[in-house]
Design an enzyme around this catalytic site. Sequence first.
Site, PDB file in Angstrom:
ATOM      1  N   GLU A 282      19.108 -18.964  20.452  1.00 12.40           N
ATOM      2  CA  GLU A 282      17.811 -19.164  21.095  1.00 12.40           C
ATOM      3  C   GLU A 282      16.662 -19.031  20.104  1.00 12.40           C
ATOM      4  O   GLU A 282      15.648 -19.731  20.211  1.00 12.40           O
ATOM      5  CB  GLU A 282      17.650 -18.171  22.243  1.00 12.40           C
ATOM      6  CG  GLU A 282      18.584 -18.448  23.407  1.00 12.40           C
ATOM      7  CD  GLU A 282      18.551 -17.360  24.462  1.00 12.40           C
ATOM      8  OE1 GLU A 282      17.475 -16.772  24.698  1.00 12.40           O
ATOM      9  OE2 GLU A 282      19.612 -17.085  25.061  1.00 12.40           O
TER      10      GLU A 282
ATOM     11  N   HIS B  14      12.929 -14.966  30.438  1.00 12.56           N
ATOM     12  CA  HIS B  14      14.238 -14.359  30.706  1.00 12.56           C
ATOM     13  C   HIS B  14      14.761 -14.774  32.072  1.00 12.56           C
ATOM     14  O   HIS B  14      14.029 -14.714  33.075  1.00 12.56           O
ATOM     15  CB  HIS B  14      14.148 -12.837  30.658  1.00 12.56           C
ATOM     16  CG  HIS B  14      15.426 -12.164  31.073  1.00 12.56           C
ATOM     17  ND1 HIS B  14      16.532 -12.127  30.271  1.00 12.56           N
ATOM     18  CD2 HIS B  14      15.768 -11.538  32.236  1.00 12.56           C
ATOM     19  CE1 HIS B  14      17.501 -11.492  30.899  1.00 12.56           C
ATOM     20  NE2 HIS B  14      17.080 -11.128  32.099  1.00 12.56           N
TER      21      HIS B  14
ATOM     22  N   HIS C  75      23.803 -13.706  23.016  1.00 11.57           N
ATOM     23  CA  HIS C  75      24.274 -14.908  23.683  1.00 11.57           C
ATOM     24  C   HIS C  75      23.337 -16.055  23.313  1.00 11.57           C
ATOM     25  O   HIS C  75      22.318 -15.844  22.668  1.00 11.57           O
ATOM     26  CB  HIS C  75      24.329 -14.724  25.206  1.00 11.57           C
ATOM     27  CG  HIS C  75      22.989 -14.510  25.841  1.00 11.57           C
ATOM     28  ND1 HIS C  75      22.361 -13.281  25.870  1.00 11.57           N
ATOM     29  CD2 HIS C  75      22.145 -15.366  26.480  1.00 11.57           C
ATOM     30  CE1 HIS C  75      21.195 -13.393  26.491  1.00 11.57           C
ATOM     31  NE2 HIS C  75      21.039 -14.654  26.869  1.00 11.57           N
TER      32      HIS C  75
END
Length: 275
Positions: free
Chosen positions: A135, A61, A117
């Site tokens: 992702e 992250h 996102h």
Amino acid sequence: MKVLISVDMEGISGIVQLAETNPDRYDYERGRALMTAEANAVIAGVLDAEPAAEVWVADAHGPFSNLLPEDLDRRARLVRGKPRPLSMLGGLDEHTDALLLVGYHARAGRGPAVMAHTMSGAVLDVRLNGCPMGEIGLNAAMAGHVGVPVVLLSGDDAACAELDGLVPSAVTVAVKQALGYAAAVALHPAEARERLRPAAAEAVKRRGLIPPLRLGGPLGVEVDLSSPYMVDLATLVPGVSRAEGGRTVTFSAADFADAYQLVLLLVQLASIKPA
């Protein structure tokens, strides 16, 4: 055997707002603690199933330095910091037997989905041969390129559905139900961890029944960026062209590994602000 656990933050139970995921915001330290605790639950589950496993944990992250090293299960190796090869999949190689994605979120444009996102807020969409890919898909396909299956994913219900559409045989654990971008109905963190541990054990035991996600080349890649300035930077990269419309760039890749690496580069370029 070797297992890689890639841990993101937006999909951790109880986390619903940017203030809990951003090092510069007030609630970040609590978010880090929740993230580390869920990582530990998954490590424990892997080792319940395979006590001799070599477990690597990739902090995946933001700055890649969120997990609390002193609180992480000491039986695991921590991959921390950036830049590094393979980004969110730091530590992945041909010797890896299984990949587990913890705390993941849905791709840009999905909703309702908590903090959805793709790699960066600057990236509006990524499409491979016309198929939108976030992702989850990008990392699953990169693992598949080297023959490694994604066996487990945890996050909100939208993230779980995203992996279900790509790897239906993988184990998913929805630790919260998205109500919007910054709202969800979440399990108590302790309950989430109690579900994750046996799920991780089951996933690792079933790894031989879960196929890697393989995307053969050549691949046509489109990346939508949030500003024309980012497009200007992207087109400085050899092979990257501007598409009609002003915010999309395109390129061709011989295989998925080439596509993945160039998408990562475009994400980094998109972080550069105008002079």
